[in-house]
Design a protein around this motif. Structure first.
Motif, PDB file in Angstrom:
ATOM      1  N   ARG A 259       4.656   0.008   3.965  1.00 57.87           N
ATOM      2  CA  ARG A 259       3.719  -0.242   2.872  1.00 57.87           C
ATOM      3  C   ARG A 259       2.607  -1.221   3.249  1.00 57.87           C
ATOM      4  O   ARG A 259       1.435  -1.032   2.898  1.00 57.87           O
ATOM      5  N   LYS A 260       2.972  -2.301   3.937  1.00 56.59           N
ATOM      6  CA  LYS A 260       1.956  -3.302   4.267  1.00 56.59           C
ATOM      7  C   LYS A 260       0.891  -2.724   5.181  1.00 56.59           C
ATOM      8  O   LYS A 260      -0.303  -2.962   4.982  1.00 56.59           O
TER       9      LYS A 260
ATOM     10  N   TRP B 268       0.079   0.454   5.509  1.00 55.83           N
ATOM     11  CA  TRP B 268      -0.672   1.435   4.733  1.00 55.83           C
ATOM     12  C   TRP B 268      -1.676   0.728   3.814  1.00 55.83           C
ATOM     13  O   TRP B 268      -2.833   1.155   3.707  1.00 55.83           O
ATOM     14  N   THR B 269      -1.250  -0.328   3.164  1.00 53.07           N
ATOM     15  CA  THR B 269      -2.120  -1.049   2.238  1.00 53.07           C
ATOM     16  C   THR B 269      -3.310  -1.660   2.967  1.00 53.07           C
ATOM     17  O   THR B 269      -4.448  -1.638   2.464  1.00 53.07           O
ATOM     18  N   ARG B 270      -3.063  -2.213   4.151  1.00 53.00           N
ATOM     19  CA  ARG B 270      -4.180  -2.790   4.921  1.00 53.00           C
ATOM     20  C   ARG B 270      -5.193  -1.713   5.294  1.00 53.00           C
ATOM     21  O   ARG B 270      -6.412  -1.931   5.194  1.00 53.00           O
TER      22      ARG B 270
ATOM     23  N   ALA C 132      -5.717   1.198   3.744  1.00 54.03           N
ATOM     24  CA  ALA C 132      -6.378   1.668   2.522  1.00 54.03           C
ATOM     25  C   ALA C 132      -7.440   0.673   2.061  1.00 54.03           C
ATOM     26  O   ALA C 132      -8.534   1.066   1.622  1.00 54.03           O
ATOM     27  N   ALA C 133      -7.133  -0.622   2.149  1.00 52.71           N
ATOM     28  CA  ALA C 133      -8.105  -1.637   1.738  1.00 52.71           C
ATOM     29  C   ALA C 133      -9.331  -1.612   2.649  1.00 52.71           C
ATOM     30  O   ALA C 133     -10.472  -1.736   2.181  1.00 52.71           O
TER      31      ALA C 133
ATOM     32  N   THR D  52      -7.933   7.374   4.553  1.00 52.30           N
ATOM     33  CA  THR D  52      -6.760   6.527   4.802  1.00 52.30           C
ATOM     34  C   THR D  52      -5.726   7.261   5.631  1.00 52.30           C
ATOM     35  O   THR D  52      -5.170   6.716   6.595  1.00 52.30           O
TER      36      THR D  52
END
Length: 479
Positions: free
Chosen positions: A129-130, A132-134, A136-137, A361
């Protein structure tokens, strides 16, 4: 004010107050309003909300933890124990008073958990998740104004770098000779099938489907409207010879040759060639749903049917839902050259590609090597979870089920013994937060199929025995 709404009635003695706090929270958990994994407010926050001393709340938390209702972790705080079964019924929110206040707001922000054993649910607990989140951001920050304003700025076939990445992946992993020009990005499998139905068969045309087969695909085809013809599935998968005899003039065939859904066998080479020969002779189309080809537990995965297609009759459909997470709703098709223009026109008019942010992404996730590493980890993890859950179910429920493990996929079938009906068992299991599917619902007609489709990807090895025992408790009630 919240303090006024939740303040506990004043009584003499501290013991009565902490016990009432304990009873309130326990009732919320047992009623299902505080689901397994839900995060509780801190003791300081809850004490303020309830207008009691913090020590009172700490004592109540200690009692709840001692009885296994909640667990504490420095990184996540205090949460409802994930091992607790979900409650059958929800009680009236007015009875306990907490549902309308702070605890409810914490619960709605807490992550929800998919039903245990649900088919198609990947191991979200192991998803990066971390990372992926980075990504996506970073993608969101780099979008320019034109991309934010004009969703149709990119190619109607989809984001080209993503299409190139998918084509490269398919050439290596599935032996499919294709280029980025043949790849069409879709809104998941259903988006792909909806576009195929609009583009290829005429209304009322016959469509050959596996029986048993994928229920949601069948429902979509029936609403087209099209005439569905069920092709019998035996130990070798679709009986192609019998299917062709029953519908020689079908315009379309929907098949899962690498891992038949729901039974799990692989279509042998002689049947693959016979299916391709029929499509070539009849000028029919074959839709290859390669829904979980990435996960094979014994040896290398079989090659795609599309890799044998020399006449351009196969439309290959893949998805990121199983390998990443279903919420993406991102899939793709490999189109034969003869129909690319037709699909492009339809996609332009009716089926716009998914968000450019999502496509970028996923492309970054793939091109930076995270996708390949994630797949490698999941293959190992799923093999372990498959083995653990099958062994637990066989050990705990030998009187009620028989398991036949397929070579690949993310689920297996637990065949029910005796007079147990899969639909009835599934209904009661769902009320306990356990979500296998009924095998009988996958069939076009009454066929004697009676079993549970068990998804094992979201069940940790340590939870396998607990999950099997929870199943046993429900099956004992049905019996």
């Amino acid at each position: 004010m919240i303090r006024e709404r939740h303040a506990l009635p004043s009584r003499r003695g501290t013991s009565a107050v902490y016990r009432r706090v304990y009873q309130r929270i326990r009732s919320e958990i047992l009623s299902g309003r505080l689901a397994p994994g839900a995060r509780l407010p801190s003791s300081r926050t809850l004490a303020s909300e309830l207008a009691v001393a913090r020590g009172t709340v700490v004592t109540a938390f200690q009692m709840l933890a001692g009885e296994g209702y909640i667990v504490s972790d420095r990184s996540r705080g205090t949460t409802v124990n994930l091992a607790l079964p979900r409650a059958l019924e929800q009680a009236s929110s007015a009875k306990f008073g907490l549902a309308s206040g702070r605890i409810r707001s914490e619960r709605t922000r807490a992550p929800t958990h998919p039903l245990l054993l649900r088919v198609g649910s990947p191991a979200l607990d192991a998803f990066p998740r971390k990372r992926w989140t980075r990504i996506a951001a970073r993608v969101a920050r780099q979008l320019d104004s034109e991309q934010m304003v004009n969703p149709n700025l990119h190619d109607v076939m989809g984001y080209e770098p993503l299409r190139r990445a998918i084509a490269s992946y398919l050439r290596i992993s599935r032996d499919i000779a294709c280029s980025a020009d043949q790849i069409l990005i879709t809104a998941g499998f259903q988006g792909a099938l909806g576009l195929i139905v609009q583009a290829l068969p005429k209304p009322g045309a016959k469509v050959l489907v596996e029986d048993p087969g994928y229920l949601f695909a069948r429902n979509l085809l029936q609403h087209a409207p099209l005439r569905l013809v069920g092709g019998k599935v035996d130990e070798g998968g679709l009986d192609v010879a019998a299917a062709v005899r029953s519908a020689p003039d079908a315009a379309l065939a929907l098949v899962t040759p690498s891992h038949q859904f729901p039974l799990g066998m692989t279509l042998p080479i002689d049947r693959r060639l016979a299916l391709l020969d029929w499509a070539d002779r009849q000028r029919a189309w074959i839709v290859e749903d390669d829904y979980d080809c990435e996960f094979h537990h014994r040896g290398p995965p079989p090659p795609a049917l599309k890799s044998l297609d020399r006449s351009g009759r196969v439309l290959y459909v893949g998805s990121f839902s199983k390998v990443l997470f279903p919420g993406l709703r991102l899939g793709y098709m490999v189109l034969p050259g003869a129909v690319i223009e037709r699909f492009t026109r339809l996609a332009t008019a009716f089926f716009p590609t998914p968000s450019i942010t999502i496509q970028k992404t996923v492309e970054a996730f793939v091109s930076q090597g995270h996708f390949a590493r994630h797949l490698s980890r999941m293959r190992t993890l799923y093999t372990e979870r498959r083995r653990a859950l099958a062994a637990a179910i066989e050990s705990v429920l030998p009187r009620y089920v028989e398991i036949r493990l397929p070579d690949g996929g993310m689920h297996f079938v637990a065949w029910l013994r005796g007079r147990l009906r899969d639909t009835e068992v599934v209904e009661l299991l769902s009320r306990k937060g356990i979500g296998p599917a009924a095998l009988s619902r996958c069939s076009l007609r009454a066929s004697g199929y009676n079993g549970l489709l068990i998804g094992y990807a979201n069940v940790a090895k340590e939870q396998a025995t607990t999950a099997a025992r929870r199943m046993l408790a429900v099956i004992e009630r049905v019996r």
